[in-house]
Design a protein around this motif. Structure first.
Motif, PDB file in Angstrom:
ATOM      1  N   LEU A  97       0.836  -1.213   0.000  1.00 33.84           N
ATOM      2  CA  LEU A  97       0.000   0.000   0.000  1.00 33.84           C
ATOM      3  C   LEU A  97       0.866   1.257   0.000  1.00 33.84           C
ATOM      4  N   ALA A  98       1.928   1.233   0.788  1.00 34.08           N
ATOM      5  CA  ALA A  98       2.835   2.381   0.826  1.00 34.08           C
ATOM      6  C   ALA A  98       3.519   2.570  -0.523  1.00 34.08           C
ATOM      7  N   ALA A  99       3.953   1.471  -1.136  1.00 33.13           N
ATOM      8  CA  ALA A  99       4.605   1.548  -2.442  1.00 33.13           C
ATOM      9  C   ALA A  99       3.626   2.073  -3.495  1.00 33.13           C
ATOM     10  N   GLU A 100       2.366   1.664  -3.399  1.00 37.72           N
ATOM     11  CA  GLU A 100       1.350   2.146  -4.337  1.00 37.72           C
ATOM     12  C   GLU A 100       1.176   3.660  -4.238  1.00 37.72           C
ATOM     13  N   ARG A 101       1.118   4.166  -3.012  1.00 34.73           N
ATOM     14  CA  ARG A 101       0.964   5.616  -2.824  1.00 34.73           C
ATOM     15  C   ARG A 101       2.173   6.372  -3.372  1.00 34.73           C
ATOM     16  N   LEU A 102       3.361   5.916  -3.024  1.00 33.66           N
ATOM     17  CA  LEU A 102       4.578   6.614  -3.441  1.00 33.66           C
ATOM     18  C   LEU A 102       4.815   6.509  -4.943  1.00 33.66           C
ATOM     19  N   LEU A 103       4.504   5.351  -5.502  1.00 34.86           N
ATOM     20  CA  LEU A 103       4.691   5.160  -6.939  1.00 34.86           C
ATOM     21  C   LEU A 103       3.721   6.038  -7.714  1.00 34.86           C
ATOM     22  N   GLY A 104       2.496   6.164  -7.201  1.00 32.92           N
ATOM     23  CA  GLY A 104       1.524   7.037  -7.850  1.00 32.92           C
ATOM     24  C   GLY A 104       1.962   8.486  -7.830  1.00 32.92           C
ATOM     25  N   GLU A 105       2.613   8.903  -6.749  1.00 35.51           N
ATOM     26  CA  GLU A 105       3.104  10.274  -6.644  1.00 35.51           C
ATOM     27  C   GLU A 105       4.319  10.511  -7.543  1.00 35.51           C
ATOM     28  N   ALA A 106       5.237   9.530  -7.568  1.00 31.20           N
ATOM     29  CA  ALA A 106       6.470   9.692  -8.344  1.00 31.20           C
ATOM     30  C   ALA A 106       6.229   9.573  -9.847  1.00 31.20           C
ATOM     31  N   GLY A 107       5.340   8.647 -10.228  1.00 31.23           N
ATOM     32  CA  GLY A 107       5.037   8.471 -11.649  1.00 31.23           C
ATOM     33  C   GLY A 107       6.062   7.662 -12.416  1.00 31.23           C
ATOM     34  N   LEU A 123      -1.911   4.268 -11.679  1.00 32.44           N
ATOM     35  CA  LEU A 123      -0.933   3.305 -11.180  1.00 32.44           C
ATOM     36  C   LEU A 123      -0.669   2.220 -12.216  1.00 32.44           C
ATOM     37  N   MET A 124      -1.731   1.707 -12.818  1.00 32.02           N
ATOM     38  CA  MET A 124      -1.575   0.624 -13.788  1.00 32.02           C
ATOM     39  C   MET A 124      -1.073   1.103 -15.136  1.00 32.02           C
ATOM     40  N   PHE A 125      -1.568   2.246 -15.594  1.00 36.64           N
ATOM     41  CA  PHE A 125      -1.294   2.654 -16.972  1.00 36.64           C
ATOM     42  C   PHE A 125      -0.517   3.955 -17.118  1.00 36.64           C
ATOM     43  N   GLY A 126      -0.285   4.664 -15.994  1.00 39.86           N
ATOM     44  CA  GLY A 126       0.392   5.947 -16.111  1.00 39.86           C
ATOM     45  C   GLY A 126       1.787   5.984 -15.532  1.00 39.86           C
ATOM     46  N   VAL A 127       2.201   4.912 -14.863  1.00 40.70           N
ATOM     47  CA  VAL A 127       3.536   4.872 -14.266  1.00 40.70           C
ATOM     48  C   VAL A 127       4.548   4.400 -15.300  1.00 40.70           C
ATOM     49  N   GLU A 128       5.631   5.128 -15.414  1.00 37.60           N
ATOM     50  CA  GLU A 128       6.694   4.753 -16.349  1.00 37.60           C
ATOM     51  C   GLU A 128       7.477   3.589 -15.765  1.00 37.60           C
ATOM     52  N   GLN A 129       7.404   2.440 -16.428  1.00 40.93           N
ATOM     53  CA  GLN A 129       8.070   1.238 -15.926  1.00 40.93           C
ATOM     54  C   GLN A 129       9.296   0.904 -16.754  1.00 40.93           C
ATOM     55  N   SER A 130      10.149   0.071 -16.198  1.00 44.30           N
ATOM     56  CA  SER A 130      11.357  -0.351 -16.909  1.00 44.30           C
ATOM     57  C   SER A 130      10.970  -1.143 -18.149  1.00 44.30           C
ATOM     58  N   ALA A 131      11.710  -0.902 -19.243  1.00 46.02           N
ATOM     59  CA  ALA A 131      11.420  -1.590 -20.501  1.00 46.02           C
ATOM     60  C   ALA A 131      11.712  -3.080 -20.373  1.00 46.02           C
ATOM     61  N   LEU A 132      10.882  -3.873 -21.047  1.00 52.20           N
ATOM     62  CA  LEU A 132      11.050  -5.324 -21.035  1.00 52.20           C
ATOM     63  C   LEU A 132      11.271  -5.838 -22.445  1.00 52.20           C
ATOM     64  N   PRO A 133      12.105  -6.874 -22.628  1.00 51.11           N
ATOM     65  CA  PRO A 133      12.214  -7.508 -23.947  1.00 51.11           C
ATOM     66  C   PRO A 133      10.909  -8.208 -24.287  1.00 51.11           C
ATOM     67  N   LEU A 134      10.687  -8.435 -25.570  1.00 51.56           N
ATOM     68  CA  LEU A 134       9.439  -9.035 -26.025  1.00 51.56           C
ATOM     69  C   LEU A 134       9.139 -10.347 -25.311  1.00 51.56           C
ATOM     70  N   GLU A 135      10.166 -11.167 -25.099  1.00 51.46           N
ATOM     71  CA  GLU A 135       9.961 -12.475 -24.485  1.00 51.46           C
ATOM     72  C   GLU A 135       9.392 -12.354 -23.067  1.00 51.46           C
ATOM     73  N   GLU A 167       8.934   4.223 -12.056  1.00 48.60           N
ATOM     74  CA  GLU A 167       9.443   3.124 -11.235  1.00 48.60           C
ATOM     75  C   GLU A 167      10.818   3.443 -10.667  1.00 48.60           C
ATOM     76  N   ASP A 168      11.692   4.052 -11.487  1.00 48.21           N
ATOM     77  CA  ASP A 168      13.056   4.305 -11.020  1.00 48.21           C
ATOM     78  C   ASP A 168      13.134   5.412  -9.974  1.00 48.21           C
ATOM     79  N   ALA A 169      12.018   6.102  -9.720  1.00 44.43           N
ATOM     80  CA  ALA A 169      12.004   7.139  -8.692  1.00 44.43           C
ATOM     81  C   ALA A 169      11.537   6.598  -7.339  1.00 44.43           C
ATOM     82  N   LEU A 170      11.126   5.341  -7.329  1.00 48.93           N
ATOM     83  CA  LEU A 170      10.659   4.731  -6.083  1.00 48.93           C
ATOM     84  C   LEU A 170      11.843   4.238  -5.265  1.00 48.93           C
ATOM     85  N   SER A 171      11.913   4.673  -4.022  1.00 50.39           N
ATOM     86  CA  SER A 171      12.996   4.283  -3.125  1.00 50.39           C
ATOM     87  C   SER A 171      12.471   3.338  -2.047  1.00 50.39           C
ATOM     88  N   LEU A 172      13.162   2.224  -1.848  1.00 50.89           N
ATOM     89  CA  LEU A 172      12.769   1.292  -0.791  1.00 50.89           C
ATOM     90  C   LEU A 172      12.913   1.940   0.586  1.00 50.89           C
TER      91      LEU A 172
END
Length: 290
Positions: free
Chosen positions: A25-35, A118-130, A37-42
């Motif tokens: 829940l905490a990660a969800e709140r912070l990730l939503g604010e940061a926008g 959270l699901m569609f607006g957060v910039e996530q790390s790129a993944l290979p097709l596989e 993935e690489d801005a999220l700090s453990l």
């Protein structure tokens, strides 16, 4: 003081699952604010929960696993609700079920903007097709594909097959080895690149005959040669248009719907569900045609 963890009552023995949920829940709140993935700090997540940073590693090995778990949970809940909307509709009315699902999707986005972002607006790390084939967003695309399959459209055995083939052809062109379909300009089995090459160099050679088999046969012998002959070849191969699969219709529906709802979520002045019924009808009607 800033930087200090929040005061927190320790969980009792056997309540590790509760702490795990608090971390998510905490990660969800912070990730939503940061926008991003690489801005999220453990460390920031630990501070938000009120625990020491090492405690997070008892539940998640790193940030990537934490974010992946969070996304899996969010997509899983979302797709389960979306699927349930369709299943509540009469089985003999799949088109009505599809319309109801589109309507629910749009309303959910407008009424739950934070979860949607959270699901569609957060910039996530790129993944290979596989690896992308295993991304939780594929659960959502699969729900749409099966909704179209219920309307009589065929599912693809390998939705990523054309992408893999395209990459293989590109790799072949880059190293000069070419491929069996003639896209490197040397073969003629696939016709596309081969006829274009033959048309441009040989005038009305084999490309001309290939082009004349299509609906634009005269273009195969025209001076514009290769490209026109190639178009004729395409006509020959597709004299009967291929029916779009359930998977492609589902992906097209989702990307269109996502674009519209994202715009409405981003512009508060447009945050209204009044237009959603008409939008749902228009989208489904267009994608059920043909």
């Amino acid at each position: 003081m800033a930087g200090e963890p929040k005061a927190r009552t320790p969980n009792r023995w056997g309540e590790g699952g509760k702490l795990r949920e608090e971390i998510l829940l905490a990660a969800e709140r912070l990730l939503g604010e940061a926008g991003r993935e690489d801005a999220l700090s453990l460390r920031a997540v630990a501070r938000e929960v009120g625990i020491a940073p090492p405690s997070i590693y008892l539940h998640f090995k790193d940030r990537a696993e934490l974010v992946a778990t969070l996304m899996e949970k969010a997509y899983g809940e979302f797709t389960a609700e979306l699927r349930a909307v369709g299943e509540r509709h009469p089985a003999d009315d799949p088109e009505g079920a599809l319309r109801a699902m589109v309507l629910w999707y749009g309303r959910f986005a407008l009424e739950n903007p934070a979860r949607y972002r959270l699901m569609f607006g957060v910039e996530q790390s790129a993944l290979p097709l596989e690896q992308f084939a295993g991304h939780p967003v594929m659960k959502l695309i699969n729900v749409w594909a099966r909704a179209f399959a219920a309307c009589g459209f065929e599912l693809e055995p390998d939705p990523f097959g054309d992408v893999r083939a395209s990459r293989a052809r590109s790799a072949g062109s880059a190293d000069g080895t070419g491929s069996a379909d003639g896209t490197d300009g040397t073969g003629s089995a696939g016709g596309t690149g081969g006829t274009a090459s033959a048309g441009s160099t040989g005038g009305t050679g084999s490309a001309g005959s290939t082009g004349s088999a299509g609906s634009a046969g005269s273009t195969g012998s025209a001076g514009s040669a290769g490209s026109a002959g190639s178009a004729g070849s395409a006509g020959s191969a597709g004299s009967t248009p291929t029916r779009m699969s359930a998977d492609r219709r589902g992906a097209l529906l989702w990307t269109t719907l996502h674009g519209i709802t994202t715009l409405r979520v981003a512009l508060p002045v447009h945050q209204t569900a009044d237009a959603m019924p008409a939008l749902a009808d228009d989208l489904v009607t267009a994608l059920l045609a043909g």
